[in-house]
Design a protein around this motif. Structure first.
Motif, short mmCIF file in Angstrom:
data_model
loop_
_atom_site.label_atom_id
_atom_site.label_comp_id
_atom_site.label_asym_id
_atom_site.label_seq_id
_atom_site.Cartn_x
_atom_site.Cartn_y
_atom_site.Cartn_z
N ALA A 105 -35.99 -80.34 -23.49
CA ALA A 105 -35.15 -79.18 -23.79
C ALA A 105 -33.68 -79.54 -23.99
CB ALA A 105 -35.28 -78.14 -22.68
N ARG A 106 -33.35 -80.80 -23.79
CA ARG A 106 -31.94 -81.19 -23.85
C ARG A 106 -31.45 -81.34 -25.28
NH1 ARG A 106 -30.71 -86.01 -19.79
NH2 ARG A 106 -28.94 -86.08 -21.18
N LYS A 107 -30.30 -80.75 -25.53
CA LYS A 107 -29.68 -80.92 -26.85
C LYS A 107 -28.89 -82.23 -26.89
CE LYS A 107 -29.44 -75.95 -27.55
NZ LYS A 107 -28.59 -74.76 -27.54
N ASP A 108 -28.25 -82.56 -25.78
CA ASP A 108 -27.48 -83.80 -25.68
C ASP A 108 -28.42 -84.90 -25.20
OD1 ASP A 108 -25.78 -85.88 -25.15
OD2 ASP A 108 -25.04 -85.02 -23.27
N ARG A 109 -28.81 -85.79 -26.09
CA ARG A 109 -29.75 -86.86 -25.74
C ARG A 109 -29.06 -88.23 -25.76
NH1 ARG A 109 -35.02 -84.95 -25.82
NH2 ARG A 109 -35.87 -87.03 -26.12
N LYS A 110 -27.73 -88.22 -25.77
CA LYS A 110 -26.99 -89.48 -25.91
C LYS A 110 -27.17 -90.42 -24.73
CE LYS A 110 -23.08 -87.44 -26.63
NZ LYS A 110 -21.65 -87.13 -26.85
N ASN A 111 -27.25 -89.85 -23.54
CA ASN A 111 -27.28 -90.69 -22.34
C ASN A 111 -28.67 -90.84 -21.73
OD1 ASN A 111 -24.41 -91.03 -22.38
ND2 ASN A 111 -24.22 -88.95 -21.56
N LEU A 112 -29.69 -90.61 -22.52
CA LEU A 112 -31.05 -90.63 -21.96
C LEU A 112 -31.41 -91.99 -21.37
CD1 LEU A 112 -33.38 -88.55 -24.30
CD2 LEU A 112 -32.38 -87.93 -22.11
#
Length: 237
Positions: A105-112
């Motif tokens: 559900a995360r829109k920000d996936r930069k720090n996955l």
């Protein structure tokens, strides 16, 4: 600051009222626990907070906004993530795939990648088994996976429903140490747990539920010292 507030919340299953007029607050940075016998309404309360079970009356507020009628998936987006009773992992998926599902559900996936590393730091055993199917893990490892998956949503509030259920004693100790560490790292925790000794010793505050109603509240330390709690939940006469 109050992160979550339930005000006068009641939940029904048909004509049966499972919880009645609950008022509960969880402040930012706390571990709050709900204790009570089977059928007291603990898991129903968690389902109401996560949006899985609709409330009959009352309001649920998160970060000052009314989320009483908000869909469950949108509550995840807002920052509420749950490791459910019974774990609910995807048995045919690998550990890594299960963890990735936690971030769906995360829109920000930069720090996955960095957050996946954090989960593996908390649960080194999951890293060792990252390519193994979730259904082949032991009960304790599956519980670690359920918590790790919930953390991948980057929650502000982590709901943990009976995390020690069915686990061997060494896993119970480990799970509760990790819950404390998750809280120290900045995540607020609402914990439902039948192991009252462990839950109260870790919690900042606690609520005692009986037949769907709050009958007592206080700090974890206060309730650990309460004679009626000792007799009912800690096996001390």
């Amino acid at each position: 600051m109050t992160l979550l507030e339930l005000s006068g919340v009641s939940v029904h299953y048909g004509r049966i009222r499972a919880v009645s007029d609950l008022t509960i607050t969880v402040d930012e940075g706390e571990i709050v626990t709900l204790i009570g016998a089977n059928g007291a309404g603990k898991s129903t309360t968690m389902r109401a907070i996560s949006g899985i079970r609709p409330v009959s009356s009352g309001t649920i507020t998160f970060e000052g906004e009314d989320i009483t009628r908000l869909r469950a998936d949108l509550r995840v987006v807002r920052g509420i993530s749950q490791a459910p009773e019974g774990r609910g992992i995807f048995p045919g998926m690998t550990v890594a795939e299960n963890l990735d599902m936690g971030a769906y559900a995360r829109k920000d996936r930069k720090n996955l990648d960095a957050e996946l590393d954090q989960v593996y730091e908390l649960f080194p055993r999951l890293k060792e088994r990252s390519s193994q199917a979730g259904g082949t893990l032991s009960g304790g490892e599956q519980q670690m996976l359920a918590i790790g998956r919930a953390l991948m949503a980057k929650p502000k509030l982590l709901l943990l429903d009976e995390p020690s259920m069915g686990l061997a004693p060494q896993f119970i100790q480990q799970i509760f140490r990790i819950i404390t560490e998750i809280n120290k790292q900045g995540t607020t925790v609402l914990l439902v747990e039948q192991n009252a000794q462990q839950a109260l010793s870790r919690a900042h505050r606690a609520y005692v539920l009986e037949t769907g109603e709050i009958v007592k509240t206080g700090s974890g330390r206060e309730l650990l010292a309460d004679d009626s709690i000792k007799e009912a939940y800690l096996g001390v006469a």
